[in-house]
Design an enzyme around this catalytic site. Structure first.
Site, PDB file in Angstrom:
ATOM      1  N   PRO A  22     -66.340  48.796  73.864  1.00 19.96           N
ATOM      2  CA  PRO A  22     -67.121  48.732  72.624  1.00 19.96           C
ATOM      3  C   PRO A  22     -67.735  47.343  72.457  1.00 19.96           C
ATOM      4  O   PRO A  22     -67.041  46.331  72.517  1.00 19.96           O
ATOM      5  CB  PRO A  22     -66.092  49.031  71.538  1.00 19.96           C
ATOM      6  CG  PRO A  22     -64.780  48.658  72.153  1.00 19.96           C
ATOM      7  CD  PRO A  22     -64.905  48.921  73.613  1.00 19.96           C
ATOM      8  N   LEU A  23     -69.046  47.313  72.242  1.00 18.05           N
ATOM      9  CA  LEU A  23     -69.778  46.056  72.130  1.00 18.05           C
ATOM     10  C   LEU A  23     -70.691  46.079  70.909  1.00 18.05           C
ATOM     11  O   LEU A  23     -71.518  46.986  70.776  1.00 18.05           O
ATOM     12  CB  LEU A  23     -70.646  45.820  73.374  1.00 18.05           C
ATOM     13  CG  LEU A  23     -69.920  45.655  74.713  1.00 18.05           C
ATOM     14  CD1 LEU A  23     -70.925  45.704  75.856  1.00 18.05           C
ATOM     15  CD2 LEU A  23     -69.142  44.354  74.747  1.00 18.05           C
ATOM     16  N   THR A  24     -70.560  45.108  70.046  1.00 20.13           N
ATOM     17  CA  THR A  24     -71.466  44.991  68.910  1.00 20.13           C
ATOM     18  C   THR A  24     -72.865  44.649  69.409  1.00 20.13           C
ATOM     19  O   THR A  24     -73.047  43.678  70.141  1.00 20.13           O
ATOM     20  CB  THR A  24     -70.964  43.888  67.963  1.00 20.13           C
ATOM     21  OG1 THR A  24     -69.714  44.296  67.432  1.00 20.13           O
ATOM     22  CG2 THR A  24     -71.949  43.641  66.843  1.00 20.13           C
ATOM     23  N   GLN A  97     -65.020  53.638  67.906  1.00 21.08           N
ATOM     24  CA  GLN A  97     -64.085  52.608  67.476  1.00 21.08           C
ATOM     25  C   GLN A  97     -64.240  52.424  65.963  1.00 21.08           C
ATOM     26  O   GLN A  97     -65.310  52.052  65.476  1.00 21.08           O
ATOM     27  CB  GLN A  97     -64.350  51.287  68.188  1.00 21.08           C
ATOM     28  CG  GLN A  97     -63.289  50.234  67.884  1.00 21.08           C
ATOM     29  CD  GLN A  97     -63.607  48.899  68.508  1.00 21.08           C
ATOM     30  OE1 GLN A  97     -64.505  48.198  68.062  1.00 21.08           O
ATOM     31  NE2 GLN A  97     -62.869  48.538  69.551  1.00 21.08           N
ATOM     32  N   HIS A 173     -59.379  49.815  66.031  1.00 18.89           N
ATOM     33  CA  HIS A 173     -59.619  48.411  66.369  1.00 18.89           C
ATOM     34  C   HIS A 173     -58.563  47.550  65.686  1.00 18.89           C
ATOM     35  O   HIS A 173     -58.689  47.187  64.521  1.00 18.89           O
ATOM     36  CB  HIS A 173     -61.016  48.013  65.917  1.00 18.89           C
ATOM     37  CG  HIS A 173     -61.539  46.754  66.549  1.00 18.89           C
ATOM     38  ND1 HIS A 173     -60.739  45.859  67.219  1.00 18.89           N
ATOM     39  CD2 HIS A 173     -62.809  46.247  66.625  1.00 18.89           C
ATOM     40  CE1 HIS A 173     -61.475  44.855  67.669  1.00 18.89           C
ATOM     41  NE2 HIS A 173     -62.739  45.072  67.321  1.00 18.89           N
ATOM     42  N   GLY A 174     -57.522  47.229  66.445  1.00 19.83           N
ATOM     43  CA  GLY A 174     -56.459  46.368  65.941  1.00 19.83           C
ATOM     44  C   GLY A 174     -56.505  44.985  66.553  1.00 19.83           C
ATOM     45  O   GLY A 174     -55.471  44.314  66.649  1.00 19.83           O
ATOM     46  N   ALA A 175     -57.701  44.539  66.953  1.00 21.89           N
ATOM     47  CA  ALA A 175     -57.855  43.301  67.715  1.00 21.89           C
ATOM     48  C   ALA A 175     -58.823  42.344  67.037  1.00 21.89           C
ATOM     49  O   ALA A 175     -59.363  42.610  65.960  1.00 21.89           O
ATOM     50  CB  ALA A 175     -58.339  43.637  69.130  1.00 21.89           C
ATOM     51  N   HIS A 176     -59.017  41.189  67.696  1.00 22.03           N
ATOM     52  CA  HIS A 176     -60.116  40.251  67.430  1.00 22.03           C
ATOM     53  C   HIS A 176     -60.148  39.683  66.013  1.00 22.03           C
ATOM     54  O   HIS A 176     -61.199  39.258  65.533  1.00 22.03           O
ATOM     55  CB  HIS A 176     -61.462  40.898  67.761  1.00 22.03           C
ATOM     56  CG  HIS A 176     -61.685  41.077  69.218  1.00 22.03           C
ATOM     57  ND1 HIS A 176     -62.815  41.631  69.741  1.00 22.03           N
ATOM     58  CD2 HIS A 176     -60.898  40.779  70.292  1.00 22.03           C
ATOM     59  CE1 HIS A 176     -62.738  41.677  71.060  1.00 22.03           C
ATOM     60  NE2 HIS A 176     -61.569  41.165  71.405  1.00 22.03           N
ATOM     61  N   TYR A 178     -59.730  41.108  63.066  1.00 27.57           N
ATOM     62  CA  TYR A 178     -60.232  41.924  61.962  1.00 27.57           C
ATOM     63  C   TYR A 178     -59.043  42.423  61.127  1.00 27.57           C
ATOM     64  O   TYR A 178     -57.908  42.014  61.344  1.00 27.57           O
ATOM     65  CB  TYR A 178     -61.137  43.026  62.498  1.00 27.57           C
ATOM     66  CG  TYR A 178     -62.346  42.450  63.211  1.00 27.57           C
ATOM     67  CD1 TYR A 178     -63.224  41.603  62.537  1.00 27.57           C
ATOM     68  CD2 TYR A 178     -62.596  42.717  64.549  1.00 27.57           C
ATOM     69  CE1 TYR A 178     -64.322  41.044  63.181  1.00 27.57           C
ATOM     70  CE2 TYR A 178     -63.696  42.156  65.204  1.00 27.57           C
ATOM     71  CZ  TYR A 178     -64.545  41.312  64.513  1.00 27.57           C
ATOM     72  OH  TYR A 178     -65.625  40.747  65.155  1.00 27.57           O
ATOM     73  N   ARG A 225     -56.525  49.455  70.288  1.00 28.64           N
ATOM     74  CA  ARG A 225     -56.868  48.180  70.940  1.00 28.64           C
ATOM     75  C   ARG A 225     -56.180  47.031  70.213  1.00 28.64           C
ATOM     76  O   ARG A 225     -56.252  46.928  68.987  1.00 28.64           O
ATOM     77  CB  ARG A 225     -58.377  47.965  70.905  1.00 28.64           C
ATOM     78  CG  ARG A 225     -58.831  46.649  71.512  1.00 28.64           C
ATOM     79  CD  ARG A 225     -60.294  46.377  71.212  1.00 28.64           C
ATOM     80  NE  ARG A 225     -61.077  46.272  72.416  1.00 28.64           N
ATOM     81  CZ  ARG A 225     -62.290  45.742  72.471  1.00 28.64           C
ATOM     82  NH1 ARG A 225     -62.881  45.310  71.372  1.00 28.64           N
ATOM     83  NH2 ARG A 225     -62.947  45.671  73.610  1.00 28.64           N
ATOM     84  N   GLY A 312     -67.292  45.308  79.659  1.00 24.07           N
ATOM     85  CA  GLY A 312     -68.243  45.050  78.592  1.00 24.07           C
ATOM     86  C   GLY A 312     -69.570  44.550  79.106  1.00 24.07           C
ATOM     87  O   GLY A 312     -70.511  45.311  79.312  1.00 24.07           O
TER      88      GLY A 312
END
Length: 356
Positions: A22-24, A97, A173-176, A178, A225, A312
């Site tokens: 997944p990429l913004t 995601q 999305h449990g990463a980065h 957020y 994630r 990615g």
């Protein structure tokens, strides 16, 4: 070649182990609805074992950048349905995601709403792009304990909408750094209620969201994630090994479709050790992501420390990446100046395919 052999991600059969991460890309319309350009982008990459569509907002006050897609309205469902229909017609598989930024946003992006988090700790030494230019991240508002079920319900509705939109499953999305990560890692979470303190408590919200998504799709169509030592958005944790062990065991107990470890860089010794911990405690599909090349991905699968690799930037620039891996063909270089070019096809749908 192991990367190009079929496998299972929970109850989903995939033809190869080369996943699209997944990429913004900020190519949704101004109303956060996916359009034809996004459909073209994902269809071009439909040879992936699985496409994981970009971080998608679960609520109207959960926007972290303009032109990101949403999944909280009928218009969003209709827009994403055009994408999933096109991907399926091309023979692909696609998950969504689902995501909330928590403190990683600004009132100027959300009609004045103060960002929420596990605590009142802002993101330090960084800025966010807003309609009024770069701004420092504001101090977030800690969620009250009685508000947390409402957040879980937003995720559940997002999963329901993703199913209505034709997605084959969802990734949490449990990463980065957020919202869910802001509860999970103790560099931010200093709560003293049932959602703070121990790893079990800090992971409580994450797995309430996982369970809500399972109630919609079934465990075999839900992925998760995490990024235990990735410092994005001013994040840290005092014991990432214990965190990975707990998350892996809870994921195993639920029979999750897959667990993704998002590495800062996969070949750093600490990241390698986390992969071994995850593998020891989770017998389902382990996905890894973070600087992998073709050969590094192949080695990880051969060693048993991954079942699939999420690519990615390589996949962004090479829409036919599995074919290029098969032929060991040269790779296009990614143009980072076009990663976030709002509404433009440049650097989005114009990367060349192999001439066959």
């Amino acid at each position: 070649m192991h990367l190009l052999t079929p496998t299972q991600l929970g109850s989903l059969s995939i033809p190869n182990r080369v996943l699209f991460a997944p990429l913004t890309r900020v190519r949704a319309h101004a109303d956060n609805v996916p359009g034809e350009l996004m459909a073209t982008y994902y269809v071009q990459r439909a040879s992936a074992g699985l496409l994981i569509a970009e971080a998608t907002m679960i609520a109207s006050d959960a926007q972290a950048w303009p032109h990101q897609p949403g999944i909280h309205s009928p218009a969003h469902v209709e827009g994403w349905r055009r994408v999933t229909d096109a991907v399926h017609a091309a023979g692909g598989r696609i998950y969504l995601q689902i995501w909330h930024p928590g403190r990683a946003t600004h009132p100027l992006l959300n009609k004045g709403a103060q960002p929420i988090s596990s605590s009142d700790k802002p993101i330090r030494n960084d800025h966010i792009h807003t309609p009024e230019g770069k701004q420092p991240y504001p101090v977030p508002r800690p969620l009250r304990t009685d508000e947390i079920p409402g957040i879980v319900e937003q995720f559940r509705r997002a999963a329901e909408n993703a199913k209505l939109a034709g997605f084959d499953g969802v990734q949490i999305h449990g990463a980065h750094g957020y919202l869910l990560d802001q509860f999970l890692r103790d560099g931010v979470n200093d709560r003293t209620d049932a959602y703070g303190g121990s790893i079990e408590n800090r992971a409580r919200l994450l797995f309430e969201v996982v369970d809500a998504s399972i109630s919609v799709f079934g465990a075999g169509r839900v992925g998760l994630r995490i990024s235990p030592i990735v410092p994005i958005n001013d994040m840290s944790d005092s014991n990432p090994a214990a965190l990975v062990e707990h998350v892996a065991r809870e994921s195993e107990q639920r029979g999750l479709g897959f667990l993704e470890l998002r590495h800062d860089h996969h070949d750093r010794p600490a990241e390698y050790e986390l992969a071994k911990i995850a593998r020891k405690n989770f017998s389902g599909a382990l996905v890894r992501n973070g600087g992998f090349t073709r050969d590094a991905g192949e080695a990880a699968i051969r060693e048993g420390l991954a079942d699939a690799i999420a690519y990615g930037v390589l996949f962004l620039a090479n829409p036919d990446l599995p074919m290029r891996f098969l032929k060991n063909a040269p790779l296009n270089e990614a143009d980072s100046s076009t990663f976030y070019t709002v509404g433009s096809a440049a650097g989005y749908t114009d990367y060349p395919f192999l001439a066959i």
